[in-house]
Design an enzyme around this catalytic site. Sequence first.
Site, mmCIF file in Angstrom:
data_model
loop_
_atom_site.group_PDB
_atom_site.id
_atom_site.type_symbol
_atom_site.label_atom_id
_atom_site.label_comp_id
_atom_site.label_asym_id
_atom_site.label_seq_id
_atom_site.Cartn_x
_atom_site.Cartn_y
_atom_site.Cartn_z
ATOM 1 N N GLU A 364 42.734 61.655 77.295
ATOM 2 C CA GLU A 364 41.789 60.212 77.561
ATOM 3 C C GLU A 364 40.542 59.399 77.017
ATOM 4 O O GLU A 364 39.185 59.025 77.236
ATOM 5 C CB GLU A 364 40.504 60.466 79.242
ATOM 6 C CG GLU A 364 41.796 60.634 79.977
ATOM 7 C CD GLU A 364 42.129 60.470 81.502
ATOM 8 O OE1 GLU A 364 41.011 59.679 81.654
ATOM 9 O OE2 GLU A 364 42.105 60.841 82.423
HETATM 10 N N1 CAA Z 1 37.348 46.992 78.310
HETATM 11 C C1 CAA Z 1 37.433 46.012 78.419
HETATM 12 N N2 CAA Z 1 38.299 45.412 77.214
HETATM 13 C C2 CAA Z 1 38.449 46.639 76.285
HETATM 14 C C3 CAA Z 1 37.915 47.326 76.371
HETATM 15 C C4 CAA Z 1 37.494 47.829 77.070
HETATM 16 N N3 CAA Z 1 36.655 49.348 77.172
HETATM 17 N N4 CAA Z 1 38.164 47.903 74.945
HETATM 18 C C5 CAA Z 1 38.453 47.288 74.206
HETATM 19 N N5 CAA Z 1 39.107 45.885 74.685
HETATM 20 C C6 CAA Z 1 39.646 44.971 74.241
HETATM 21 C C7 CAA Z 1 39.301 44.267 73.523
HETATM 22 O O1 CAA Z 1 37.574 43.052 73.292
HETATM 23 C C8 CAA Z 1 39.570 43.078 72.962
HETATM 24 O O2 CAA Z 1 40.126 42.096 73.427
HETATM 25 P P1 CAA Z 1 40.751 40.666 72.604
HETATM 26 O O3 CAA Z 1 41.440 41.106 72.000
HETATM 27 O O4 CAA Z 1 40.829 40.289 73.754
HETATM 28 O O5 CAA Z 1 39.368 40.741 71.333
HETATM 29 C C9 CAA Z 1 41.294 44.483 73.294
HETATM 30 O O6 CAA Z 1 40.731 45.474 74.054
HETATM 31 C C10 CAA Z 1 41.441 45.110 71.513
HETATM 32 O O7 CAA Z 1 40.431 45.664 71.125
HETATM 33 P P2 CAA Z 1 39.814 46.599 69.878
HETATM 34 O O8 CAA Z 1 40.583 46.107 68.870
HETATM 35 O O9 CAA Z 1 38.703 47.659 70.415
HETATM 36 O O10 CAA Z 1 41.012 47.846 70.101
HETATM 37 P P3 CAA Z 1 42.264 48.884 68.967
HETATM 38 O O11 CAA Z 1 43.270 48.952 69.512
HETATM 39 O O12 CAA Z 1 40.972 49.213 68.489
HETATM 40 O O13 CAA Z 1 41.964 49.980 70.193
HETATM 41 C C11 CAA Z 1 40.553 52.119 71.026
HETATM 42 C C12 CAA Z 1 40.575 50.597 70.428
HETATM 43 C C13 CAA Z 1 38.976 52.843 71.249
HETATM 44 C C14 CAA Z 1 40.931 53.265 69.818
HETATM 45 C C15 CAA Z 1 41.367 51.699 72.451
HETATM 46 O O14 CAA Z 1 42.608 51.788 71.400
HETATM 47 C C16 CAA Z 1 41.214 53.478 72.647
HETATM 48 O O15 CAA Z 1 41.077 53.497 73.762
HETATM 49 N N6 CAA Z 1 42.762 54.018 72.440
HETATM 50 C C17 CAA Z 1 42.975 55.656 72.996
HETATM 51 C C18 CAA Z 1 43.769 55.415 74.241
HETATM 52 C C19 CAA Z 1 43.390 56.784 75.223
HETATM 53 O O16 CAA Z 1 42.652 57.169 75.967
HETATM 54 N N7 CAA Z 1 44.372 57.489 75.310
HETATM 55 C C20 CAA Z 1 44.267 57.786 76.719
HETATM 56 C C21 CAA Z 1 46.214 58.422 77.664
HETATM 57 S S1 CAA Z 1 45.468 58.596 79.102
HETATM 58 C C22 CAA Z 1 45.172 60.343 79.996
HETATM 59 O O17 CAA Z 1 44.908 60.998 78.565
HETATM 60 C C23 CAA Z 1 45.326 61.042 80.459
HETATM 61 C C24 CAA Z 1 45.361 62.147 81.399
HETATM 62 O O18 CAA Z 1 46.123 62.867 79.938
HETATM 63 C C25 CAA Z 1 44.439 62.974 82.367
#
Ligand code: CAA
Length: 522
Positions: A364
């Site tokens: 996550e």
């Molecule tokens: N809430 C709302 N919108 C969001 C947001 C949030 N928390 N984070 C980003 N956004 C939006 C941004 O506002 C942006 O919008 P616009 O394109 O309209 O401007 C868009 O999303 C892209 O934002 P970023 O450019 O910041 O995104 P990015 O591609 O650079 O990625 C990141 C950011 C934080 C690295 C994200 O990709 C991320 O969280 N990665 C990790 C993924 C993850 O947590 N995976 C877990 C898988 S599930 C799991 O693990 C479950 C399990 O096993 C139990």
Amino acid sequence: MNFDYTEEQLALKAQIRAFCEKEIKPEMRRLEDAQVYPLRTIKMLGEMGFMGMPFPKEYGGMGLDYLTYVMLVEEISKISPSHGVAVQTHHALATWPIFTYGTEEQKRKYVPDLASGRKIGAFGLTEPNAGTDAAMQQTVAEDKGDYWLLNGSKMFISGAGVADVYVVMAMTDKSKGNHGISAFIVEKGMPGFSFGTNEDKLGIRSSTVAELLFNNCRVPKENLLYEEGKGFKVAMTALDVGRLGIAAQALGIAQESFDMTVRYMKHREQFGKPLSSLQALSFTMAELETKIEGARFLLYRAADHLDQGKSDISVTAAKAKLACSTVAMETTLKAVQFHGGYGYIKDLPLERYMRDAKITEIYEGTSEVMKMVISGGIFGRGAKHEEKQVRILKDAGELKAVLAEHPGDICWSGGRGLTTAGFEKLKQLAEKTGGGFGASRGAVRAGLAKEEDQVGLTGRTVAPAVYVAVGISGMTQHLAGMKGSGLVVAINRNPQAPIFAAADVGLVGDAEEILDELLAIL
Ligand code: CAA
């Protein structure tokens, strides 16, 4: 903020602890060793209401707040971190997005079954090439008129194969990047939807993970969740809520390992006295307790923000997850160490907690992702360098027309590409247009302009309606002083000058000649 437990919270914590001790604890070792999903006890938690804690009673939930929810995930995770993640994935990553983004019809169809635990929910985002970089989705969903056709695969999906309802992200328009991702509700049994084999893992072994495989999987049209192209937002906001659950899971692991170690240190005697009287150990415990308590406050504050309906909890949730997972890893390592050989063998759950703690720093969102989110809160999400598409104009006449379309103050700024005569022309233009005057650091150092004229990180910050950079190369330190400007105009003989990447319009040519032309026509 007062996070003292209420009577109701204490009663629920005691209820869930008693259940975990009686039903879960005795079979943990067997299920963990065999990597078997704990379906029997998860179903029992559902019957008791604990699979729908924060959802309204009218949708089959318990109607609790998120603060109480994280306290209870923490409690479950003290005995079984595998149950902790199963419970939280079901709540935050499957039921929450359907409840939050679903149509009334979708909510009525799915939430009561999920909240009562009759059905189990899971989340499909991660792919082989889309882990931390979650926007790189390769699973596609094609609009086929009356259904969506899904093709691709997801990996490391918690509860895959066991869960009944999946919130799955897929690309509906590749050309739009993250705005081309959509979310779908996919049910086990839909044609073309199958599962890979369970992965063999280091920890949380009875929380099974496997692939989701979509091979011409037909998903009914009405199962699009929220709007087309809004799937990344669905996933990111669900993960914000999910990170609270993982923080709670980590906190439960940390607290239980800590408490077991305190008990052991009071009774275990070496060199004729209890371990607790050894300062090297007791001071470490003092530090750990301080860190655990700090992490707990961050978690409870983030949950409280969610309860207050704050629109963006991503930074507070990331801080909570980072703090709780870091302290879980640190505490479990010390717990094993302080128990010595007893910590290393499987009679006690400490070696298991140590293995379980590691995943809280990974899933996550890794700890590195948490730092990306937190630093984004400090410095702004715009930390990414934004390259503009510069429009190259053909002559000074065209620039005059562009300036006419952008009324407001103009700052005429010069760099080392100009001579003293060029700077005189800039000043005349500033006077003629009633605008300001600026210079680059290089020009100031070359004696072409005064110290107080310097624009940039080490000089002035300007934000005019129009910033005209003449003979300025466009180093980062200079851009920092004018990045709030409206329209940016670059005039330079070198078309490769970095200033063009920061400009909206540009003129390529001899700057002094262009200034002469502008003086003649403006
Ligand atoms: N809430 C709302 N919108 C969001 C947001 C949030 N928390 N984070 C980003 N956004 C939006 C941004 O506002 C942006 O919008 P616009 O394109 O309209 O401007 C868009 O999303 C892209 O934002 P970023 O450019 O910041 O995104 P990015 O591609 O650079 O990625 C990141 C950011 C934080 C690295 C994200 O990709 C991320 O969280 N990665 C990790 C993924 C993850 O947590 N995976 C877990 C898988 S599930 C799991 O693990 C479950 C399990 O096993 C139990």
